[in-house]
Design a protein around this motif. Structure first.
Motif: not given
Length: 753
Positions: A732, A325, A365, A708, A728, A319, A327
């Motif tokens: 994230a 943010e 996301g 998460n 959110h 990620e 992703g």
């Protein structure tokens, strides 16, 4: 036969005059319509130890060598492969990387041959490069030691091993011999039943970089060659390799060019000495204070890359942080070069595997990158060329992941399981040292306070993946002669590499029940679930309802109202409820199942349903400084598959006392209009707040990632209406964005920018 006889078998070259058997799979063809030519396949046997007619099967496809997974492997598959290799038939096959783990791609999985096929490509399989295996599942074959008549490739079988598989760093400095990880030493390669050295003539830093990467270190440094020269002059040496030349981006020494010494090596390497390499450890493995201080200086600010969803250190879904943010990366063109850049950036060595197809679970996301094409020399993945994503390009089913080489720490030698039905379960036994140089003694861990997080660390240390259960009583695994408790008060965060890194009572044991039946145990699993809340739905469905008390008797019975409700004038009056829908996805690699079996589920007559988990979610209203002003909780009324992704079948349904759970790729929807799907805000004053929802808050069921499980939203309540926005998942956003979120000044109007 006619002219067709010339097509019978094509003659191929023998690579490096070795026992690696390269075999063209071109079959006899007759003149006919022209077809798109199938990529030419080559095959070879590899691994150690082995005879010339057995080994790990490697296939050359699409200009890259790779292996075959052992899932559903049969003797019929082995027959087809042995014929490719020039043998008449197979006598057996081997699973679980019996001949050692390969490197690179796993080209084939779930191969299903009838046995008569002319090419392995004609057998049923999942598709080239489509696999859910690791190299621990590499298949091997044992072929009948009889050649196919006229097979030209291998009438000469050499007895010398002519490839490099195992490499090690042998420490020679007295202090370094006992200390792990080994960061400096003589580089040695496995040869026959022992180890041999490499001549350092022409050796450079790029070669050292490759060796350090294999050993799990991100970089190399200069070494005091003169010290080692004095040491090695007194040693009897056995040189095997010379003229090694690496580019520096290879993930294994076998991918570099080199030459072997043949025959008598007593006069070898006259002008040189054995190769000595010194490596720089990453932050997780730095031992001295100087190392750690330097690492801290290098790591100022938040990293822009992380791994998620892996069971072991150094593996996971990749990620990246972009525009505050987190992703994922799409797996198009994802390879070992790009994976190695990520591994080194994170402080590990080179990559063992570049995984595709969301092998470490799906992310949530945005997908930030696609078609990443690193050269392998870059310091950061962000320096590599890549494409930005359009909506049609990729889905999270294509999230890229990696497995990195990490330094050998020996943690797995300090823990073992006893009494279980398989190697994945049992009572936990740990080794404690009685004194310097003494043999370690084995003892038990006190079960008090032992839970899922502690079990996760134990399973990781054992190399057995994720925890399925952490058990506080293990009377049914009473099979060992180890009876002494040696560790108590173990409290882990869940990310540690060893139980010794967790908090514990040390030598002052404090355990109320020291009988063996109260020793801690674990059940481990190679895969785990991963639950996430769909944050936008909470934002879209939140509203306030004033609900009459006479409609809330069942909810009161299940403690779904705030404590002040007990003092209300029942059945008159009302409670003010913040309602919203919850859509909980399982993005992991195993189904989410309640810990309790059906026999112990609790029947609630008022709502007429079973609870499989007493507390499945926590709902809280917090002030910006974190003080709780209202709370709610949700028992698992019914864990089931409400909807699933395309091609995923529903497995769990609550009707008729059915099995409860959430399948991988499915989600469970708790609608806003069902009982207890709310927070009682009757006593909350107008103001700015944070709405927080936490799934599986007590870690009752194991997951691959608990970071998460929380979702947060900003909300403004004016005493009549509520505005919920900026919802959110807890991890994230970047650290900076999270700070801005928590310092939220509040709404000035009802326009949410």
């Amino acid at each position: 036969m006619g002219s067709c006889g010339t097509w019978a078998w094509r003659e191929l070259l023998v690579l490096l005059s070795s026992v690696w058997l390269w075999v063209g799979s071109a079959q006899p063809t007759l003149p006919g319509p022209t077809h798109t030519p199938r990529p030419q396949l080559k095959f070879r046997l590899a691994g150690y130890p082995r005879k010339h007619n057995e080994g790990r099967v490697e296939v050359f496809y699409n200009d890259e060598w790779g292996t075959i997974c052992d899932d559903d492997f049969t003797l019929a598959n082995a027959h087809v492969l042995c014929r490719h290799l020039g043998f008449v038939a197979a006598t057996g096959w081997a699973h679980s990387a019996k001949y050692g783990k390969g490197i690179g791609r796993i080209w084939l999985d779930n191969v299903n041959c009838a046995g008569g096929e002319k090419s392995i490509g004609d057998c049923k399989h999942r598709g080239w490069g489509n696999s859910d295996c690791s190299h621990e599942e590499d298949a091997g074959v044992i072929c009948k030691d009889e050649r196919i008549p006229g097979f030209k490739d291998s009438n000469v079988i050499e007895t010398e091993q002519s490839h490099v598989e195992e490499v090690r760093l042998r420490p020679v400095v007295s202090g370094a011999r006992r200390q792990l990880p080994v960061m400096e030493g003589i580089v040695e390669v496995r040869y026959k039943d022992g180890w041999a050295q490499i001549c350092d003539e022409g050796w450079d830093s790029q070669n050292s970089r490759v060796v350090c990467g294999m050993m799990g270190f991100p970089a190399e440094k200069k070494v005091n060659r003169n010290f080692y020269k004095l040491f090695t002059e007194r040693q009897q040496l056995n040189y095997r390799l010379h003229s090694v030349s690496c580019v520096g981006t290879e993930v294994h020494l076998s991918m570099c060019t080199f030459e072997f010494y043949r025959g008598n090596t007593s006069a070898a390497c006259r002008a040189g000495m054995p190769v000595v390499v010194s490596c720089v450890p990453g932050p997780l493995f730095a031992t001295g204070n100087a190392h750690k201080k330097k690492q801290r200086q290098q790591q100022q600010g938040q990293p822009r890359i992380r791994l998620k969803g892996g069971a072991k250190v150094g593996e996971g879904r990749v990620e990246v942080l972009k525009s505050s943010e987190w992703g994922t990366i799409c797996d198009d063109r994802w390879n070992l070069l790009s994976a190695s850049v990520v591994c080194r950036e994170l402080g590990f060595g080179s990559a063992k595997e570049a995984l595709t197809g969301a092998r470490m679970g799906q992310g949530m996301g945005p997908i930030h990158m696609n078609e990443v094409q690193c050269l392998g020399t870059e310091k950061s993945l962000w320096s590599c060329p890549f494409k930005n994503i359009t909506q049609e390009d990729c889905k999270h089913t294509e999230d890229a992941a990696i497995r990195c080489n990490i330094p050998y720490m020996g943690y797995e030698n300090l823990i073992r399981l006893s009494g279980g039905r398989s190697r994945f379960e049992g009572r936990v036994e740990v080794a404690v040292r009685a004194g310097d140089g003494d043999q370690p003694r084995w003892g038990l861990v006190c079960g008090e306070g032992w839970g899922t997080l502690e079990a996760m660390v134990a399973c990781r240390q054992l190399g057995l993946g994720f925890a399925n259960h952490g058990l506080q009583e293990t009377w049914y695994w009473d099979a060992s002669n180890v009876t002494e408790m040696v560790l108590s008060g173990v409290k882990c965060a869940g990310h540690e590499m060893s139980l010794s890194h967790c908090q514990h009572h040390g030598t002052s044991l404090n355990c109320r029940n020291t009988g063996t039946r109260f020793a801690a145990g674990v059940i481990c699993s190679e895969t785990a679930s991963d639950l996430l809340l769909h944050a936008p739905l909470v934002q879209e469905t939140a509203y306030i309802e004033d609900r009459p008390l006479h409609m809330l008797y069942c909810a009161a019975e299940e403690n779904c109202l705030s404590s002040s409700a007990r003092l209300a004038n029942w059945p008159y009056g009302h409670r003010r409820l913040l309602r919203f829908s919850s859509q909980i996805h399982n993005n992991g690699r195993a189904d989410f199942r309640p810990k309790a079996g059906r026999h112990s589920w609790v029947w609630h007559e008022c709502h007429r349903h079973y609870h499989s988990m007493d507390i499945f979610t926590h709902y809280d209203i917090l002030t910006p400084n974190g003080t709780k002003v209202a709370e709610g909780h949700k028992a698992s009324f019914c864990l089931e598959d409400t909807e699933c992704e395309e091609d995923v079948a529903k497995r769990y349904e609550c009707a008729n006392f059915g099995e409860q759970g959430i399948t991988v790729g499915c989600w469970d929807l708790y609608r806003h209009d069902i009982d207890c799907q709310w927070i009682d805000i009757t006593d909350v004053k107008p103001g700015n707040y944070i709405l927080q929802v936490v799934i599986n808050p007590n870690f009752e069921v194991a997951e691959s990632d608990f970071t998460n499980n929380a979702m947060k939203c900003n909300c403004k309540y004016d005493g009549h209406r509520i505005w919920v926005h900026s919802c959110h998942i807890g991890d994230a956003l970047s650290e900076e964005a999270n700070k801005r979120f928590e310092q939220y000044p509040g709404q000035l109007n009802n326009q949410i920018s």
